[in-house]
Write an enzyme that holds these catalytic residues in place. Structure first.
Site, PDB file in Angstrom:
ATOM      1  N   GLU A 116      -6.823   1.291 -13.686  1.00 57.55           N
ATOM      2  CA  GLU A 116      -6.647  -0.048 -13.099  1.00 57.55           C
ATOM      3  C   GLU A 116      -7.818  -0.368 -12.171  1.00 57.55           C
ATOM      4  O   GLU A 116      -8.386  -1.455 -12.200  1.00 57.55           O
ATOM      5  CB  GLU A 116      -5.312  -0.104 -12.327  1.00 57.55           C
ATOM      6  CG  GLU A 116      -5.133  -1.395 -11.553  1.00 57.55           C
ATOM      7  CD  GLU A 116      -3.713  -1.627 -11.031  1.00 57.55           C
ATOM      8  OE1 GLU A 116      -2.814  -0.815 -11.337  1.00 57.55           O
ATOM      9  OE2 GLU A 116      -3.519  -2.617 -10.314  1.00 57.55           O
ATOM     10  N   ILE A 144       3.504 -10.618  -8.343  1.00 52.93           N
ATOM     11  CA  ILE A 144       3.449  -9.992  -9.669  1.00 52.93           C
ATOM     12  C   ILE A 144       2.659 -10.866 -10.651  1.00 52.93           C
ATOM     13  O   ILE A 144       3.077 -11.975 -11.002  1.00 52.93           O
ATOM     14  CB  ILE A 144       4.874  -9.688 -10.204  1.00 52.93           C
ATOM     15  CG1 ILE A 144       5.656  -8.862  -9.157  1.00 52.93           C
ATOM     16  CG2 ILE A 144       4.799  -8.960 -11.547  1.00 52.93           C
ATOM     17  CD1 ILE A 144       4.952  -7.598  -8.642  1.00 52.93           C
ATOM     18  N   ARG A 167     -33.394 -26.908  -9.167  1.00 51.90           N
ATOM     19  CA  ARG A 167     -33.144 -27.713  -7.967  1.00 51.90           C
ATOM     20  C   ARG A 167     -34.407 -27.770  -7.103  1.00 51.90           C
ATOM     21  O   ARG A 167     -34.984 -26.725  -6.774  1.00 51.90           O
ATOM     22  CB  ARG A 167     -31.997 -27.089  -7.166  1.00 51.90           C
ATOM     23  CG  ARG A 167     -31.651 -27.812  -5.891  1.00 51.90           C
ATOM     24  CD  ARG A 167     -30.830 -29.040  -6.171  1.00 51.90           C
ATOM     25  NE  ARG A 167     -30.467 -29.731  -4.943  1.00 51.90           N
ATOM     26  CZ  ARG A 167     -29.856 -30.914  -4.915  1.00 51.90           C
ATOM     27  NH1 ARG A 167     -29.528 -31.523  -6.049  1.00 51.90           N
ATOM     28  NH2 ARG A 167     -29.560 -31.472  -3.761  1.00 51.90           N
ATOM     29  N   SER A 210       0.819  -1.220   0.000  1.00 50.90           N
ATOM     30  CA  SER A 210       0.000   0.000   0.000  1.00 50.90           C
ATOM     31  C   SER A 210       0.850   1.266   0.000  1.00 50.90           C
ATOM     32  O   SER A 210       0.517   2.247  -0.653  1.00 50.90           O
ATOM     33  CB  SER A 210      -0.903   0.022   1.236  1.00 50.90           C
ATOM     34  OG  SER A 210      -1.675  -1.147   1.313  1.00 50.90           O
TER      35      SER A 210
HETATM   36  C1  LIG Z   1      -3.267 -12.211  -6.692  1.00 47.04           C
HETATM   37  C2  LIG Z   1      -2.525 -10.905  -6.544  1.00 47.04           C
HETATM   38  C3  LIG Z   1      -2.039 -10.271  -7.679  1.00 47.04           C
HETATM   39  C4  LIG Z   1      -1.316  -9.090  -7.548  1.00 47.04           C
HETATM   40  N1  LIG Z   1      -0.757  -8.525  -8.670  1.00 47.04           N
HETATM   41  C5  LIG Z   1       0.120  -7.482  -8.520  1.00 47.04           C
HETATM   42  C6  LIG Z   1       0.868  -6.991  -9.628  1.00 47.04           C
HETATM   43  O1  LIG Z   1       0.718  -7.469 -10.761  1.00 47.04           O
HETATM   44  N2  LIG Z   1       1.764  -5.993  -9.408  1.00 47.04           N
HETATM   45  C7  LIG Z   1       1.961  -5.439  -8.181  1.00 47.04           C
HETATM   46  O2  LIG Z   1       2.788  -4.539  -8.064  1.00 47.04           O
HETATM   47  N3  LIG Z   1       1.251  -5.875  -7.106  1.00 47.04           N
HETATM   48  C8  LIG Z   1       0.346  -6.895  -7.239  1.00 47.04           C
HETATM   49  N4  LIG Z   1      -0.350  -7.362  -6.160  1.00 47.04           N
HETATM   50  C9  LIG Z   1      -0.103  -6.765  -4.855  1.00 47.04           C
HETATM   51  C10 LIG Z   1      -1.274  -5.976  -4.297  1.00 47.04           C
HETATM   52  O3  LIG Z   1      -1.499  -4.822  -5.071  1.00 47.04           O
HETATM   53  C11 LIG Z   1      -0.963  -5.702  -2.841  1.00 47.04           C
HETATM   54  O4  LIG Z   1      -1.054  -6.947  -2.161  1.00 47.04           O
HETATM   55  C12 LIG Z   1      -1.882  -4.676  -2.211  1.00 47.04           C
HETATM   56  O5  LIG Z   1      -1.656  -3.408  -2.760  1.00 47.04           O
HETATM   57  C13 LIG Z   1      -1.721  -4.585  -0.691  1.00 47.04           C
HETATM   58  O6  LIG Z   1      -0.383  -4.474  -0.336  1.00 47.04           O
HETATM   59  P1  LIG Z   1       0.212  -5.450   0.806  1.00 47.04           P
HETATM   60  O7  LIG Z   1      -0.127  -6.843   0.423  1.00 47.04           O
HETATM   61  O8  LIG Z   1       1.638  -5.122   1.005  1.00 47.04           O
HETATM   62  O9  LIG Z   1      -0.616  -5.112   2.108  1.00 47.04           O
HETATM   63  P2  LIG Z   1      -0.247  -3.907   3.191  1.00 47.04           P
HETATM   64  O10 LIG Z   1       0.054  -2.668   2.464  1.00 47.04           O
HETATM   65  O11 LIG Z   1       0.756  -4.459   4.146  1.00 47.04           O
HETATM   66  O12 LIG Z   1      -1.640  -3.797   3.908  1.00 47.04           O
HETATM   67  C14 LIG Z   1      -2.079  -4.721   4.924  1.00 47.04           C
HETATM   68  C15 LIG Z   1      -3.428  -4.236   5.462  1.00 47.04           C
HETATM   69  O13 LIG Z   1      -3.256  -2.945   6.059  1.00 47.04           O
HETATM   70  C16 LIG Z   1      -4.186  -2.038   5.502  1.00 47.04           C
HETATM   71  N5  LIG Z   1      -3.607  -0.708   5.424  1.00 47.04           N
HETATM   72  C17 LIG Z   1      -2.403  -0.362   4.887  1.00 47.04           C
HETATM   73  N6  LIG Z   1      -2.240   0.971   4.969  1.00 47.04           N
HETATM   74  C18 LIG Z   1      -3.358   1.462   5.557  1.00 47.04           C
HETATM   75  C19 LIG Z   1      -3.785   2.781   5.921  1.00 47.04           C
HETATM   76  N7  LIG Z   1      -3.031   3.855   5.672  1.00 47.04           N
HETATM   77  N8  LIG Z   1      -4.994   2.918   6.503  1.00 47.04           N
HETATM   78  C20 LIG Z   1      -5.780   1.852   6.744  1.00 47.04           C
HETATM   79  N9  LIG Z   1      -5.427   0.576   6.424  1.00 47.04           N
HETATM   80  C21 LIG Z   1      -4.232   0.404   5.834  1.00 47.04           C
HETATM   81  C22 LIG Z   1      -4.487  -2.592   4.118  1.00 47.04           C
HETATM   82  O14 LIG Z   1      -5.724  -2.098   3.622  1.00 47.04           O
HETATM   83  C23 LIG Z   1      -4.495  -4.077   4.390  1.00 47.04           C
HETATM   84  O15 LIG Z   1      -5.736  -4.454   4.876  1.00 47.04           O
HETATM   85  C24 LIG Z   1      -1.116  -8.510  -6.275  1.00 47.04           C
HETATM   86  C25 LIG Z   1      -1.660  -9.140  -5.146  1.00 47.04           C
HETATM   87  C26 LIG Z   1      -2.339 -10.320  -5.267  1.00 47.04           C
HETATM   88  C27 LIG Z   1      -2.861 -10.998  -4.016  1.00 47.04           C
END
Ligand SMILES: Cc1cc2nc3c(=O)[nH]c(=O)nc-3n(C[C@H](O)[C@H](O)[C@H](O)COP(=O)(O)OP(=O)(O)OC[C@H]3O[C@@H](n4cnc5c(N)ncnc54)[C@H](O)[C@@H]3O)c2cc1C
Length: 380
Positions: free
Chosen positions: A243, A157, A269, A132
């Site tokens: 996006e 990714i 069903r 994020s």
């Molecule tokens: C199947 C899949 C495909 C994906 N494809 C891509 C891709 O092609 N390219 C790419 O770059 N990424 C990709 N992603 C990554 C995806 O965009 C990220 O997982 C997502 O943006 C969240 O980041 P994070 O997993 O690091 O969670 P974090 O940022 O660690 O967040 C964890 C939690 O904290 C919450 N949170 C974070 N900050 C705040 C805030 N300020 N206020 C309130 N809540 C907050 C979030 O909402 C979440 O619930 C993919 C993910 C998946 C699962």
């Protein structure tokens, strides 16, 4: 409700897309799900049929349509429950960065291959330590002569295994304002130091390859930089709107298809001597789902139309993404219940739709991040 969004020509294109889904996608879905990825041949066939980058101008090798053609491709993929064939990610999320921020030489080099399905793209923003909070990325691109030397790791990714080109967000500076340090580089998969990590095991989207990638002193020609150094964050902010809209389009179309299939199932069903559709609980729940679908469609089509007209819709795209993905999950969950035990079996599309829908609230910016954006836009 009658949709006003598409012209007759768009609806003709839809027929082509539907025929493609019947001919090339449906027969291969099981194999893709087992392999955890879509085959390259189908990408090329989709390119030939005009389904890849349908909006791209003929001068760059595209068929010269618009974003509505792309929306049709997304809708029809959802209609056949194909969540892993990442055409929208490629055509409408990654390629637009090259098209919008690349120079003519870069466009000439890459866009024709992107449109033909020969070059498959990915975008790498997320890292193991941050998703994020994009400004906190650790991957660096250090200038060395005519190259950048890229070092770092990315995760989650999409198209990670298949991709030939990756748009990578990397730090190129040390400005106290971290937003000014990010640049976008196009990395060719054949580059030395580009390493594909493991293909990740996921809850849903079985046919989508999602991988770790790493860059081990990967040399990238400076001519692969998109735009000017330090403008990556702004470039991402400009394009992330579309996006989010793409995710909303997929979610809405999935809700609609699941509802249609659920209504049909509940009429067939029987329990206690009558179709389960005749129980008041069933009809009330399906009415609630249908109402959410209609309201969602009305809002979404308005947002799509205004997006195509070139309006700036940061708030509305974020609203569409958060609300339609949340709602889609509720609808699919409610519908799944009517399938009873069959709704837990992988051979039933509704089961796969349920698993596929979960991630839509997470990727492309989590729904919490969407609310932060909306709140800012509302001056809160
Ligand atoms: C199947 C899949 C495909 C994906 N494809 C891509 C891709 O092609 N390219 C790419 O770059 N990424 C990709 N992603 C990554 C995806 O965009 C990220 O997982 C997502 O943006 C969240 O980041 P994070 O997993 O690091 O969670 P974090 O940022 O660690 O967040 C964890 C939690 O904290 C919450 N949170 C974070 N900050 C705040 C805030 N300020 N206020 C309130 N809540 C907050 C979030 O909402 C979440 O619930 C993919 C993910 C998946 C699962």
């Amino acid at each position: 409700m009658q949709r006003q969004l598409y012209s007759e020509e768009h609806e003709l294109f839809r027929e082509t897309v539907r025929a493609f889904m019947r001919r090339e996608v449906l027969p291969r879905q099981r194999a893709w799900n087992e392999a955890g990825m879509v085959d390259r041949e189908t990408w090329r066939q989709a390119g030939e049929a005009g389904l890849v980058c349908p909006w791209l101008e003929p001068e760059w090798g595209g068929p010269g349509g618009d974003f509505l053609h792309s929306a049709i491709v997304m809708e029809e993929l959802s209609r056949v429950y194909e969540s892993g064939f990442a055409l929208a990610l490629h055509s409408d999320i990654v390629v637009p960065y090259i098209h919008r921020f690349g120079d003519d030489q870069q466009r000439r080099r890459w866009l024709p291959g992107c449109a033909s399905g020969e070059l498959i793209t990915a975008i790498a923003m997320t890292e193991p330590g941050t998703g994020s909070d994009l400004a906190a990325i650790k991957t660096t691109a250090r200038r060395d002569g005519d190259d950048y030397v890229l070092t770092g790791a990315k995760t989650f990714i999409s198209n990670g295994m298949l991709c030939d080109l990756v748009v990578v967000a990397a730090k190129t500076g040390e400005d106290p304002d971290p937003h000014k340090n990010i640049s976008l580089l196009v990395v060719e998969a054949k580059s030395e130091g580009f390493v594909r990590g493991k293909k990740l095991e996921k809850m849903g989207m079985a046919s989508q390859d999602t991988s770790e990638l790493s860059f081990e002193d990967c040399r990238v020609p400076a001519t692969n930089l998109l735009g000017v150094e330090g403008s990556g964050f702004m470039q991402l902010m400009t394009k992330l709107q579309q996006e989010r809209l793409c995710v909303a389009i997929g979610a809405q179309a999935a809700s609609e298809q699941v509802l249609v299939d659920t209504i049909a199932y509940t009429k067939e069903r029987h329990a206690f001597g009558k179709p389960i559709s005749k129980f008041q609980n069933t009809s009330f729940k399906l009415v609630e789902c249908a109402t959410k679908v209609e309201i969602g469609r009305a809002f979404l089509d308005k947002v799509i139309a205004e997006h195509v007209a070139g309006k700036n819709l940061v708030k509305e795209c974020s609203m569409a993404k958060y609300w339609l993905t949340d709602t889609s999950q509720q609808i699919i969950d409610d519908c799944l219940q009517f399938f009873g035990g069959y709704g837990y079996m992988l051979e039933y599309p509704v089961t796969r739709a349920f698993m596929d829908s979960r991630v839509q609230r997470i990727y492309a910016g989590t729904n919490e991040i969407m609310k932060i954006i909306i709140a800012k836009q509302m001056g809160l």
